[in-house]
Design an enzyme around this catalytic site. Structure first.
Site, PDB file in Angstrom:
ATOM      1  N   ASP A  44       0.847  -1.199   0.000  1.00 37.18           N
ATOM      2  CA  ASP A  44       0.000   0.000   0.000  1.00 37.18           C
ATOM      3  C   ASP A  44       0.887   1.256   0.000  1.00 37.18           C
ATOM      4  OD1 ASP A  44       0.858  -0.192   2.614  1.00 37.18           O
ATOM      5  OD2 ASP A  44      -1.124   0.007   3.526  1.00 37.18           O
ATOM      6  N   SER A  45       2.211   1.046   0.051  1.00 36.54           N
ATOM      7  CA  SER A  45       3.151   2.148  -0.187  1.00 36.54           C
ATOM      8  C   SER A  45       2.957   2.724  -1.590  1.00 36.54           C
ATOM      9  CB  SER A  45       4.595   1.681   0.000  1.00 36.54           C
ATOM     10  OG  SER A  45       4.844   0.518  -0.764  1.00 36.54           O
ATOM     11  N   ASP A  83      -0.881  -6.153  -0.143  1.00 30.81           N
ATOM     12  CA  ASP A  83      -1.266  -5.501   1.114  1.00 30.81           C
ATOM     13  C   ASP A  83      -2.768  -5.301   1.200  1.00 30.81           C
ATOM     14  OD1 ASP A  83       0.824  -5.061   2.851  1.00 30.81           O
ATOM     15  OD2 ASP A  83       1.436  -3.163   1.925  1.00 30.81           O
ATOM     16  N   LYS A 113      -1.004  -9.460   2.948  1.00 28.48           N
ATOM     17  CA  LYS A 113      -0.275  -8.986   4.134  1.00 28.48           C
ATOM     18  C   LYS A 113      -1.159  -7.989   4.864  1.00 28.48           C
ATOM     19  CE  LYS A 113       3.436  -6.025   3.907  1.00 28.48           C
ATOM     20  NZ  LYS A 113       2.908  -4.838   4.625  1.00 28.48           N
ATOM     21  N   GLU A 115      -1.335  -5.473   8.657  1.00 27.11           N
ATOM     22  CA  GLU A 115      -0.528  -4.888   9.730  1.00 27.11           C
ATOM     23  C   GLU A 115      -1.154  -5.151  11.095  1.00 27.11           C
ATOM     24  OE1 GLU A 115       0.068  -0.719   8.962  1.00 27.11           O
ATOM     25  OE2 GLU A 115       0.912  -1.088   6.968  1.00 27.11           O
ATOM     26  N   GLU A 182       9.291  -3.935  10.702  1.00 26.51           N
ATOM     27  CA  GLU A 182       9.724  -2.652  10.131  1.00 26.51           C
ATOM     28  C   GLU A 182      10.244  -1.716  11.208  1.00 26.51           C
ATOM     29  OE1 GLU A 182       6.939  -0.873   7.391  1.00 26.51           O
ATOM     30  OE2 GLU A 182       8.077   1.005   7.299  1.00 26.51           O
TER      31      GLU A 182
HETATM   32  O1  KIV Z   1       3.612  -1.105   1.677  1.00 24.41           O
HETATM   33  C1  KIV Z   1       4.787  -1.486   1.737  1.00 24.41           C
HETATM   34  O2  KIV Z   1       5.613  -1.205   0.871  1.00 24.41           O
HETATM   35  C2  KIV Z   1       5.205  -2.279   2.889  1.00 24.41           C
HETATM   36  C3  KIV Z   1       6.672  -2.507   3.050  1.00 24.41           C
HETATM   37  C4  KIV Z   1       7.270  -1.283   3.618  1.00 24.41           C
HETATM   38  C5  KIV Z   1       6.975  -3.693   3.861  1.00 24.41           C
HETATM   39  O3  KIV Z   1       4.397  -2.686   3.663  1.00 24.41           O
END
Ligand code: KIV
Length: 273
Positions: A44-45, A83, A113, A115, A182
Site C-alpha cells: 500500500d506504499s 497488502d 499482508k 498490519e 519494520e
Molecule cells: O507497503 C509497503 O511497501 C510495505 C513494506 C514497507 C513492507 O508494507
C-alpha cells in the site's frame, strides 16, 4: 497464481536471505521477476511511491486491485503478496475475509499482508482457515502512523520490545507464513528471527533477519519523499528521468526531433519543409 509459493517461501527460512521488493505495475513487476527476487509485494506504499499521497491511509481496495492486476500480468513464477489497505480488515473478520478474497480472486494475489500484532490475530486465523496465506507486519505499521506519533523506530525500550516478541509469537500461532518487521533495533530483529520458526523479513530491522524488503522506488532512487536511514539507493531514476525529458524538450524546441528516422514518407515522396 502458482500454487504453494507461500509455503515454499516459509520453508526457506535459515538458508540464503530471502529477497522481497515492492512492485505496483507491469514494468516494476517485470524488473523484479527478471532480477529473480523471491517475492513481490504490491504494497500500500503505492499511495506514497506512485500516487503522491503523504501516507498509506488514503489507499483504497479498488486502487489495490487495479495495481495488483497490473503486477500479476508481469509475474509468472514469483510469489505475489498484496497488502490489505487501511480499513479493509480492521472493522471485522467478515470484512477481512471478503476483502482478502477479492485480492486473491480479482487481483491475482498468492497471499495477503496485513498490519498489526495480537489485536488482528483473530482475522489472520479466519483467513488462514479459508485457505488464504497471510504475511504479518509488526514494528512500524504505517497504517497506524497517527497513533504511533510519526514514522519512528519501534521497540526501543524493554517493554515495547517484549510486546513485539509476543506479537510475533501470536502471529506465528495464528498461522502466518512469514512476518515483516519494520523499523526496529537490529538486535530485536535478530531476536524475533530466533523466536519464531517462520521467515522474518526486515525493513529497517538490521542485517540478521531471514530476508529483506525495500520499496522499489526507494531503491531505484525514484522517490520524491525524504528516504529513511534504512534505504540503500541503487540508481538515480528521478535524475535520469528528468534529464531525459529535458533533452527531449530541448530537441523539440531546437527542431532536432523528430529526425529523418522518426518520420514517414509517401512511396515517391521526399522530406519537405
Ligand atoms: O507497503 C509497503 O511497501 C510495505 C513494506 C514497507 C513492507 O508494507
Amino acid at each position: 497464481m502458482v500454487e504453494g509459493l507461500a509455503m515454499e517461501f516459509r520453508n526457506r527460512k535459515g538458508s540464503v536471505p530471502l529477497v522481497m521488493v515492492t512492485a505496483y505495475d507491469y514494468p516494476t513487476a517485470r524488473a523484479a521477476e527478471d532480477a529473480g527476487v523471491d517475492a513481490v509485494l504490491v504494497g500500500d506504499s503505492v499511495g506514497m511511491a506512485v500516487l503522491g499521497h503523504t501516507s498509506t491511509i488514503p489507499v483504497t481496495m479498488e486502487e489495490m486491485l487495479h495495481h495488483s492486476r497490473a503486477v500479476r500480468r508481469g509475474l509468472e513464477k514469483t510469489l505475489m503478496v498484496v497488502d490489505m489497505p487501511f480499513l479493509s480488515y480492521q472493522v471485522s473478520v467478515e470484512d477481512a475475509l471478503r476483502n482478502a478474497g477479492r485480492l486473491m480472486q480479482e487481483g491475482g494475489a498468492d497471499a495477503v499482508k496485513l498490519e498489526g500484532g495480537a489485536a488482528v490475530a483473530d482475522r489472520i486465523e479466519a483467513l488462514v482457515r479459508a485457505g488464504i496465506p497471510v504475511m504479518g507486519h509488526i514494528g512500524l505499521t504505517p497504517q497506524s502512523v497517527h497513533q504511533l506519533g510519526g514514522y519512528k523506530v519501534q521497540g526501543k525500550d524493554p517493554d515495547a520490545a517484549s510486546r513485539l516478541l509476543d506479537d510475533a509469537r501470536r502471529l506465528e500461532e495464528a498461522g502466518c507464513f512469514a512476518l515483516v518487521v519494520e523499523c526496529i533495533p537490529e538486535g530485536l530483529g535478530a531476536q524475533i528471527g530466533r523466536t519464531v520458526s517462520i521467515p522474518v523479513i526486515g525493513i529497517g530491522a538490521g542485517a540478521y533477519c531471514d530476508g529483506q524488503v525495500l520499496v522499489m522506488h526507494d531503491l531505484l532512487g525514484w522517490s520524491y519523499h525524504p528516504a529513511p536511514k534504512f534505504v540503500k539507493r541503487y540508481a538515480d531514476f528521478a535524475g535520469a528521468a528528468a534529464e531525459a525529458v529535458r533533452q527531449y524538450a530541448s530537441d523539440v524546441r531546437e527542431r532536432r526531433f523528430p529526425a529523418v528516422e522518426h518520420v514517414y514518407f509517401p512511396e515517391s515522396g521526399e522530406r519537405v519543409g
